[in-house]
Write a protein that holds these residues in place. Structure first.
Motif, short mmCIF file in Angstrom:
data_model
loop_
_atom_site.label_atom_id
_atom_site.label_comp_id
_atom_site.label_asym_id
_atom_site.label_seq_id
_atom_site.Cartn_x
_atom_site.Cartn_y
_atom_site.Cartn_z
N THR A 1 0.86 -1.18 0.00
CA THR A 1 0.00 0.00 0.00
C THR A 1 0.89 1.23 0.00
O THR A 1 2.03 1.20 0.45
CB THR A 1 -0.90 0.01 1.25
N VAL A 2 0.34 2.33 -0.53
CA VAL A 2 1.12 3.57 -0.60
C VAL A 2 1.28 4.13 0.80
O VAL A 2 0.31 4.36 1.51
CB VAL A 2 0.41 4.60 -1.50
N THR A 3 2.53 4.34 1.20
CA THR A 3 2.82 4.90 2.51
C THR A 3 3.41 6.29 2.34
O THR A 3 3.90 6.66 1.26
CB THR A 3 3.81 4.02 3.28
N ARG A 4 3.42 7.03 3.43
CA ARG A 4 3.92 8.40 3.36
C ARG A 4 5.41 8.44 3.02
O ARG A 4 5.82 9.22 2.15
CB ARG A 4 3.65 9.11 4.68
N PRO A 5 6.28 7.62 3.69
CA PRO A 5 7.71 7.69 3.33
C PRO A 5 7.97 7.36 1.86
O PRO A 5 8.80 7.99 1.20
CB PRO A 5 8.37 6.69 4.27
N TRP A 6 7.28 6.32 1.37
CA TRP A 6 7.50 5.92 -0.03
C TRP A 6 7.03 7.01 -0.99
O TRP A 6 7.74 7.37 -1.94
CB TRP A 6 6.75 4.62 -0.31
N LEU A 7 5.85 7.60 -0.76
CA LEU A 7 5.34 8.65 -1.65
C LEU A 7 6.21 9.90 -1.56
O LEU A 7 6.47 10.56 -2.58
CB LEU A 7 3.89 8.98 -1.28
N GLU A 8 6.70 10.21 -0.35
CA GLU A 8 7.56 11.38 -0.20
C GLU A 8 8.88 11.18 -0.93
O GLU A 8 9.42 12.11 -1.56
CB GLU A 8 7.81 11.65 1.29
N GLU A 9 9.38 9.95 -0.91
CA GLU A 9 10.62 9.66 -1.64
C GLU A 9 10.41 9.82 -3.13
O GLU A 9 11.26 10.41 -3.83
CB GLU A 9 11.08 8.24 -1.32
#
Length: 639
Positions: free
Chosen positions: A494-502
Motif C-alpha cells: 500500500t502507498v505509505t507516506r515515506p514511499w510517496l515522499e521519496e
C-alpha cells in the motif's frame, strides 16, 4: 385579438421641410457653382454648354453662402434647372455631377453619408429623397437600411426611441420563415449557425428610420450574440447584392409601422421564459405510446422546450438553452423531422402557455407578401414551391441534403418550408463512426515485437519510442492494444507516506507516473499527498537541480518548493550571507551578483513570510533564521 400598431408613416421624409422649388434650385445652383471650380473636368456636356453660352469661362465662385454676380446666378440657375427637371435628357447626369462636386468636400466618403444627406435636407423632401437614392450604391448595408435608399421612396431616419421600441414589439426574435426563404440566397449559403441569419434579419428590421446600432437593436429583441449574427450576414450579403435585401427589409419595417401586428412580441419575451414554460408530460407520454414511440430522454425535453420558445417568436434556441454547441445541430434535426402528431401537440402546448398569461393572440403570424414590392428576391418564394413535388421529394429522399438537391434549393430552404407547411423532412445522415474490433498492429508495433522489447529486454517507453520511431503515446497505446500489462516496480503493498515522499520529493516524479505504477488514479494520489503535506511536481514546476538530486534524505517541503520554482541553487547559496550586510545593494556589490532583491522577494512570496528584514544592517526574522540554517546545512551537504 388586437392589432399592435407603430407610429404613423407620415411624409416621405419626416424632419425635412415641405417641397420648395426655389430652395431646391438654390441648393443645386450653389453646389453646381462650387463644382465648376473643383471638378469642372468631370462635368457632363450639358454643363459645358451652359458655360459656353454664358461667355465660355466659368464664373469665379469662392463664397460658401450666396452668389455675388449676375453671371454666377445665371450659370448656377441654368445648371440647377437641368438637374432639377426629371424630364430633361441630361438631368440625371448633371445631378450626379453635382453630387460628386458635393462629395469632393469630404475625405472619407463611406463614413460621411449622414452628414452629406443632412446638408441637403433644407432643399425639401423630393430633392433629399433623390439624393438618398443616388447615393445608394456608395452606402453600406446598414446605411441603405437606415435611409431606405434602396426603396422606391427613401425616408430620413427620424424615428424616436419610443417608436423604435414599438416596432421591436412587432418583430420576433427570428425572422418569419416565409420571409427568411425569400431573403436567403439559393447559392452558396453559410449555415454554420442556422439561426444566426434569421436573428440578424430581425435585428436589421429595427434599423430603417432609426438611429439604433446593430448591437442595441439586437438587445431589444433579446439577442445575446448580435456580433456573431452580423458576421453571418456580412458573409452572405455581398456589396453587389445589397439592394434587394435592403429594399425588402426597409419596406417591411415601414409597413409594420403603418399596418401594425396582431402579436406583441415584447410582452411574450417578458412573460414566456424557460422558467414559466409548462408542458403536459402525462399527455405527451400517452401520445407517444399511442403512436408507438418512446417519450425520449432529457435531450428530447430540451428540444421541446426550445421549440416552445421558438414557435411564438420569443427567442432562438441557441440564446436560451444552456447546452453544448452540438445542441443547435441536434435541434435543427428535431424541428425538421417533427412528425405531424408531435407538431400538433406542441402547437396546443404553445396556445396553453399563452392562455396562462392571458395573451389572446395567435401563436404565429406573418406579414403578407404584398407589403413589399419591386424586389428581385435572392431566395425562394414560398408560394412558388410545388407542394406535391416537395412532398414527393422529402418522402423518397433519405436526407435533407438529397431532397434539397432534387428540389433545387438549399437544405435551409427545405427546413424552412417544412416549418411553414407542417411537413416532415427526412433525417440527416449521421457521420459514420469507427466501431468494432481494432485491427492487429503490424511491423515495429506488432505484439510479438512489443513483448520482446518491453518484457524480455526491459526497455522503457522512451527507449521503445526511439527504437520504433514513434511517440511515447503511440507506444503506450500499442501496449494497451496488445494487452501487455505494465511492469510493476518495487513498491510497498500500500502507498505509505515515506514511499510517496521519496518518489515525489527526492526523485521528483510526477503524480501521473506514480499513479500509473501503483494502479491508482492521479486524483486519489494527489489527495494523499495533500493530506500528508508532501509537495508534488505538477508540471508547472521543475525537477530538483542536479547539485542536490543525489541527497539520500528528502528535502524539507519549504526548500523543495523553492528549488522546484525558478530560483537557482546558486541564488539559494547566497541567502545565508545576507544578514549583517549594510543593505541589499551593498550585498549585491560584495557578493558579485547583479540582482538579489527580486529572487529574495520571490522566495518570500512562495513561503508566505519575510526572511530578511530591510533594516540597516540587514537582519533575519525568526522563521528566516530557521530557514537560513536549513539552507546552510543543505549547502554543506552538497559541497
Amino acid at each position: 385579438m388586437h392589432t399592435h400598431r407603430g407610429a404613423g408613416v407620415g411624409s416621405d421624409l419626416p424632419g425635412c421641410p415641405t417641397e420648395s422649388r426655389p430652395a431646391s434650385r438654390y441648393a443645386l445652383a450653389w453646389r453646381a457653382l462650387k463644382g465648376l471650380g473643383t471638378v469642372l473636368d468631370q462635368a457632363p456636356a450639358a454643363v459645358h454648354d451652359v458655360v459656353r453660352d454664358r461667355g465660355g469661362a466659368p464664373p469665379a465662385f469662392s463664397d460658401r453662402k450666396l452668389p455675388e454676380t449676375a453671371d454666377q446666378v445665371a450659370v448656377g440657375t441654368a445648371i440647377a434647372v437641368i438637374a432639377y427637371e426629371p424630364g430633361h435628357p441630361a438631368s440625371q447626369e448633371v445631378f450626379d455631377w453635382i453630387l460628386e462636386a458635393d462629395r469632393a468636400q469630404y475625405t472619407q466618403d463611406g463614413q460621411q453619408q449622414g452628414r452629406r444627406i443632412d446638408r441637403w435636407r433644407p432643399a425639401g423632401e423630393r430633392l433629399t429623397a433623390r439624393v438618398i437614392t443616388s447615393l445608394n450604391t456608395t452606402m453600406t448595408f446598414p446605411q441603405q437600411l437606415r435611409f431606405g435608399s434602396a426603396m422606391p421612396h427613401p425616408r430620413w431616419p427620424a424615428h424616436t426611441k419610443d417608436q423604435a421600441h414599438r416596432r421591436a414589439a412587432m418583430i420576433p426574435a427570428l425572422l418569419w420563415p416565409s420571409w427568411s426563404m425569400r431573403l436567403l440566397a439559393t447559392g452558396s449559403v453559410d449555415t454554420t449557425v442556422p439561426h444566426a441569419f434569421r436573428a440578424a434579419c430581425s435585428t436589421y428590421l429595427l434599423i430603417p428610420g432609426t438611429r439604433l446600432g446593430f448591437a442595441a437593436a439586437g438587445r431589444l429583441l433579446g439577442h445575446q450574440a448580435p456580433r456573431r449574427d452580423r458576421r453571418i450576414i456580412d458573409r452572405l450579403f455581398q456589396p453587389a447584392s445589397f439592394t434587394a435585401p435592403a429594399s425588402a427589409l426597409a419596406q417591411l419595417a415601414h409597413a409594420l409601422d403603418a399596418h401594425g401586428s396582431p402579436i406583441d412580441y415584447a410582452r411574450r419575451r417578458r412573460l414566456l421564459t424557460r422558467e414559466s414554460l409548462r408542458i403536459d408530460h402525462r399527455a405527451y407520454e400517452r401520445l407517444c405510446w399511442d403512436h408507438g414511440r418512446k417519450p425520449g430522454a432529457a435531450s428530447r425535453q430540451r428540444h421541446m422546450r426550445a421549440y416552445l420558445l421558438d414557435l411564438p417568436g420569443v427567442a432562438p434556441a441557441d440564446h436560451v438553452v444552456d447546452v453544448p454547441s452540438t445542441f443547435i445541430a441536434e435541434y435543427r434535426k428535431f424541428t425538421a423531422a417533427l412528425p405531424a402528431w408531435l407538431r400538433g401537440f406542441l402547437l396546443d402546448q404553445a396556445r396553453a402557455n399563452l392562455a396562462r398569461h392571458n395573451i389572446d393572440e395567435p401563436v404565429h403570424w406573418e406579414p403578407p407578401p404584398h407589403w413589399v414590392t419591386d424586389v428581385d428576391w435572392p431566395g425562394v418564394e414560398p408560394d412558388d414551391v410545388d407542394r406535391t413535388a416537395f412532398r414527393d421529394a422529402i418522402s423518397t429522399c433519405k436526407t435533407t441534403t438529397e431532397a434539397a438537391t432534387a428540389l433545387g434549393m438549399t437544405p435551409e430552404h427545405v427546413r424552412l418550408f417544412t416549418a411553414l407547411s407542417g411537413m416532415t423532412a427526412p433525417e440527416e445522415e449521421a457521420a459514420p463512426r469507427a466501431r468494432g474490433r481494432l485491427m492487429p498492429l503490424q511491423g515495429e508495433l506488432a505484439p510479438e515485437r512489443l513483448r520482446t522489447m518491453y518484457d524480455d529486454q526491459g526497455l522503457s517507453y522512451k527507449e521503445m519510442a526511439k527504437a520504433t520511431g514513434c511517440s511515447n503515446t503511440a507506444v503506450v497505446s500499442a501496449l494497451t492494444h496488445a494487452s501487455i500489462r505494465g511492469r510493476q516496480r518495487d513498491r510497498p503493498g500500500t502507498v505509505t507516506r515515506p514511499w510517496l515522499e521519496e518518489q515525489c520529493v527526492l526523485r521528483g516524479r510526477s503524480l501521473r507516473g506514480i499513479a500509473r505504477e501503483c494502479g491508482m488514479s492521479a486524483g486519489d494520489l494527489r489527495k494523499l499527498a495533500v493530506h500528508w503535506g508532501i509537495p508534488v511536481w505538477t508540471g508547472l514546476t521543475r525537477p530538483l537541480p542536479p547539485e542536490i538530486s543525489f541527497l539520500p534524505q528528502p528535502l524539507a517541503p519549504d526548500l523543495h518548493r523553492i528549488l522546484t520554482s525558478k530560483i537557482s541553487f546558486e541564488t539559494l547559496r547566497l541567502l545565508p550571507q545576507l544578514p549583517g550586510q549594510p543593505s541589499l545593494c551593498a550585498a549585491e556589490r560584495r557578493l558579485g551578483v547583479r540582482d538579489i532583491r527580486h529572487p529574495l522577494l520571490r522566495i518570500e512570496r512562495i513561503l508566505g513570510f519575510t526572511i530578511i528584514q530591510r533594516s540597516h544592517p540587514l537582519a533575519a526574522t525568526d522563521p528566516g533564521q530557521r530557514l537560513l540554517a536549513r539552507i546552510e546545512h543543505l549547502v554543506q551537504s552538497a559541497a
